[in-house]
Design an enzyme around this catalytic site. Structure first.
Site, PDB file in Angstrom:
ATOM      1  N   GLN A 259       0.815  -1.213   0.000  1.00 34.32           N
ATOM      2  CA  GLN A 259       0.000   0.000   0.000  1.00 34.32           C
ATOM      3  C   GLN A 259       0.846   1.259   0.000  1.00 34.32           C
ATOM      4  O   GLN A 259       0.449   2.285  -0.571  1.00 34.32           O
ATOM      5  CB  GLN A 259      -0.934   0.007   1.212  1.00 34.32           C
ATOM      6  CG  GLN A 259      -1.975  -1.094   1.180  1.00 34.32           C
ATOM      7  CD  GLN A 259      -2.767  -1.098  -0.120  1.00 34.32           C
ATOM      8  OE1 GLN A 259      -3.513  -0.166  -0.401  1.00 34.32           O
ATOM      9  NE2 GLN A 259      -2.592  -2.134  -0.928  1.00 34.32           N
ATOM     10  N   HIS A 262       1.439   3.143  -3.317  1.00 37.20           N
ATOM     11  CA  HIS A 262       0.391   3.856  -4.055  1.00 37.20           C
ATOM     12  C   HIS A 262       0.750   5.320  -4.261  1.00 37.20           C
ATOM     13  O   HIS A 262       0.704   5.828  -5.378  1.00 37.20           O
ATOM     14  CB  HIS A 262      -0.944   3.749  -3.314  1.00 37.20           C
ATOM     15  CG  HIS A 262      -1.762   2.586  -3.757  1.00 37.20           C
ATOM     16  ND1 HIS A 262      -2.292   2.491  -5.014  1.00 37.20           N
ATOM     17  CD2 HIS A 262      -2.148   1.465  -3.096  1.00 37.20           C
ATOM     18  CE1 HIS A 262      -2.972   1.350  -5.118  1.00 37.20           C
ATOM     19  NE2 HIS A 262      -2.895   0.710  -3.975  1.00 37.20           N
ATOM     20  N   GLU A 327      -8.674   1.339   6.000  1.00 42.15           N
ATOM     21  CA  GLU A 327      -9.259   0.848   4.750  1.00 42.15           C
ATOM     22  C   GLU A 327      -9.055  -0.660   4.616  1.00 42.15           C
ATOM     23  O   GLU A 327      -9.989  -1.415   4.354  1.00 42.15           O
ATOM     24  CB  GLU A 327      -8.619   1.588   3.576  1.00 42.15           C
ATOM     25  CG  GLU A 327      -9.082   1.128   2.215  1.00 42.15           C
ATOM     26  CD  GLU A 327      -8.277   1.756   1.090  1.00 42.15           C
ATOM     27  OE1 GLU A 327      -8.764   1.740  -0.055  1.00 42.15           O
ATOM     28  OE2 GLU A 327      -7.158   2.264   1.348  1.00 42.15           O
ATOM     29  N   HIS A 328      -7.803  -1.107   4.769  1.00 39.79           N
ATOM     30  CA  HIS A 328      -7.466  -2.534   4.723  1.00 39.79           C
ATOM     31  C   HIS A 328      -6.906  -2.946   6.080  1.00 39.79           C
ATOM     32  O   HIS A 328      -6.028  -2.276   6.615  1.00 39.79           O
ATOM     33  CB  HIS A 328      -6.398  -2.828   3.663  1.00 39.79           C
ATOM     34  CG  HIS A 328      -6.732  -2.307   2.295  1.00 39.79           C
ATOM     35  ND1 HIS A 328      -6.228  -1.119   1.807  1.00 39.79           N
ATOM     36  CD2 HIS A 328      -7.512  -2.821   1.314  1.00 39.79           C
ATOM     37  CE1 HIS A 328      -6.683  -0.918   0.582  1.00 39.79           C
ATOM     38  NE2 HIS A 328      -7.458  -1.926   0.257  1.00 39.79           N
ATOM     39  N   ASP A 361      -7.573  -6.759  -3.786  1.00 40.75           N
ATOM     40  CA  ASP A 361      -7.487  -5.718  -4.812  1.00 40.75           C
ATOM     41  C   ASP A 361      -7.844  -6.244  -6.196  1.00 40.75           C
ATOM     42  O   ASP A 361      -8.458  -5.538  -6.994  1.00 40.75           O
ATOM     43  CB  ASP A 361      -6.062  -5.150  -4.860  1.00 40.75           C
ATOM     44  CG  ASP A 361      -5.897  -3.947  -3.954  1.00 40.75           C
ATOM     45  OD1 ASP A 361      -6.901  -3.491  -3.388  1.00 40.75           O
ATOM     46  OD2 ASP A 361      -4.755  -3.469  -3.813  1.00 40.75           O
ATOM     47  N   HIS A 420     -52.154  17.906   8.776  1.00 42.10           N
ATOM     48  CA  HIS A 420     -51.852  16.471   8.831  1.00 42.10           C
ATOM     49  C   HIS A 420     -52.991  15.728   9.535  1.00 42.10           C
ATOM     50  O   HIS A 420     -53.474  14.703   9.053  1.00 42.10           O
ATOM     51  CB  HIS A 420     -50.546  16.220   9.590  1.00 42.10           C
ATOM     52  CG  HIS A 420     -49.307  16.445   8.795  1.00 42.10           C
ATOM     53  ND1 HIS A 420     -48.952  17.655   8.282  1.00 42.10           N
ATOM     54  CD2 HIS A 420     -48.319  15.575   8.421  1.00 42.10           C
ATOM     55  CE1 HIS A 420     -47.810  17.556   7.634  1.00 42.10           C
ATOM     56  NE2 HIS A 420     -47.395  16.289   7.703  1.00 42.10           N
TER      57      HIS A 420
END
Length: 467
Positions: A259, A262, A327-328, A361, A420
């Protein structure tokens, strides 16, 4: 990688550090993005074409904005046949996984003639943004498009930036064709988001917009939310590994780097109860980084947002993982399933030494479009439900309404909403002023007319549900 003792203070400092990467902290770009959005909203194609010329150096026009079948066929020829087959197999796994998420409309009928339910309807048109150039990821095309196809979306369009020669990344085109995209448009950046959100002469307006992109794309998606639906405002990628002394340090180091490569804002964190493992992982990270092609990006990512945290016990480690909400999340412990049961916040969880993050992934099937920047506390991975609308269904017979009408009137009047209350009262006016049902034309609450109406409605309900 830096090794830090896990404490309440260090955990809070890391959380504050990670949150700085959120698109919410890039307000200096908002005025530029808003200007692009407004220009495309007002001027349509002319603004879209001008921005494509400015940013992508391609002379875009109404004749060449759509990718045609010849370009898609040519893209297959530019890819290795084995890679095309892998993309197909990955698509099958993703489709199979998301098929299990499908839900059917449901209806609950009662003896008093009332019916309640939920109707599921796919959105009509979805738009997918796909980055271009070096950041082209065919896997993300599959992850965005296939859930929409499974949901039953009638039309899926995709925008992706062209090169200066007008060509689109061949892997992107092949993945889009395999996934089932209906139309591909050569447009990128905030201007492509604007085109899908507002519509132009060439690009139709979508109902929902998904897909990753740079900070300008992320801010554009955030700004158009409300005009269209969006999946999320994604931040940089993240991985957190929970490990004890049983973990293989080479596996842990390799997974952290998967990761970190990235981008420079990516986050890679190890939380472990073993000081020995921490030191071995740090050593392996250094060895691996020197061998990898994206080592400069990796090193900056680790310097800025890479941590090895040593916890006193596994409970402290789990608590920190839940607070970070990565995230992971990989769990490399003696009993990963036991730890998984304690995890409340994570985009995706990977269990055991053979479940490395890239498995998710590319190939396993679960979606890799995941919540980032701690939003796993309240967001979920992209899924079939993201492309479905839920509509409540309510049907009451007169008998059912008669039992509760005074409760509804009281509730409405307590809020000062007399109209109403009147909307309910008007249906029982004849009870407030008793009269001869025959003289009133047989419209009393117990008249045969009402009985026949209720019976007819129940027959219709049964026929509808059987269909």
């Amino acid at each position: 990688m830096r090794i830090v003792e896990l404490s309440r203070e260090t955990r809070q400092n890391i959380l504050n550090d990670l949150l700085k990467r959120s698109p919410n902290h890039y307000s200096e770009y908002e005025s530029t993005v808003n200007e692009i959005l407004e220009n495309v909203r007002k001027n349509g194609d002319s603004a879209l074409f001008a921005y494509t010329q400015k940013f992508d150096r391609f002379d875009l026009n109404a004749e060449n904005i759509r990718v045609d079948r010849r370009e898609i066929d040519a893209a297959y020829g530019k890819l290795d046949d084995k890679l095309v087959e892998v993309i197909r197999r990955s698509a099958e796994n993703i489709r199979d996984y998301h098929q299990k998420q499908l839900r059917s409309s449901w209806f609950d009928t009662r003896d008093d003639g009332s019916l309640l339910g939920m109707k599921y309807t796919p959105i009509a048109r979805a738009g997918v943004y796909v980055p271009g150039g070096k950041a082209a990821y065919p896997s993300s095309v599959l992850m965005n498009v296939i859930p929409a196809k499974v949901a039953g979306v009638k039309e899926i369009l995709m925008t992706t930036p062209p090169g200066a020669d007008g060509c689109v990344n061949p892997g992107t085109l092949v993945a889009a064709d395999i996934a089932g995209v209906d139309t591909i448009y050569k447009a990128g950046g905030a201007q492509a988001v604007a085109a899908m959100a507002f519509g132009t002469e060439s690009v139709p307006k979508v109902d929902k917009l998904t897909g990753p992109g740079n900070i300008f794309v992320a801010l554009a998606k955030k700004a158009v939310y409300g005009y269209v639906g969006i999946d999320s405002v994604a931040g940089p990628s993240e991985i957190l590994v929970l490990a004890d002394e049983s973990a293989n340090p080479r596996y842990v180091a390799a997974d952290l780097l998967s990761q970190a490569e990235h981008d420079e804002l990516a986050s890679a964190i190890l939380i472990t109860t073993s000081r020995e493992l921490a030191e071995k992982v740090s050593e392996q990270v250094g060895i691996f980084t020197a061998q990898l092609s994206r080592r400069e990006i990796i090193q900056k990512s680790l310097d800025n947002y890479g941590y090895i945290l040593v916890a006193e016990n596994m409970q402290d480690a789990v608590d920190a993982a839940n607070e970070i909400a990565s995230e992971h999340l990989e769990i490399l412990t003696e009993n990963p399933y036991e730890i998984m049961a304690q995890i409340r916040n994570a985009g995706a969880i990977f269990l055991g030494p053979c479940s490395s993050e890239p498995l998710g992934d590319y190939f396993a099937g679960p979606n890799h479009i995941l919540p980032t920047n701690g939003t796993a506390k309240f967001f979920s991975p992209l899924n079939v439900d993201d492309f479905m609308k839920k509509t409540s269904i309510i049907s009451y017979s007169r008998a059912a309404l008669e039992k509760v009408h005074r409760d509804i009137e009281l509730f409405a009047e307590s809020e000062g909403l007399t109209a109403h209350a009147h909307s309910i009262k008007v249906r029982f006016e004849e009870q407030a002023q008793p009269q001869n049902p025959k003289a009133a034309g047989g419209i009393g609450p117990q008249s045969s007319c009402h009985r026949r109406y209720g019976q007819k409605q129940r027959r219709k309900q049964k026929e509808c549900l059987q269909k």
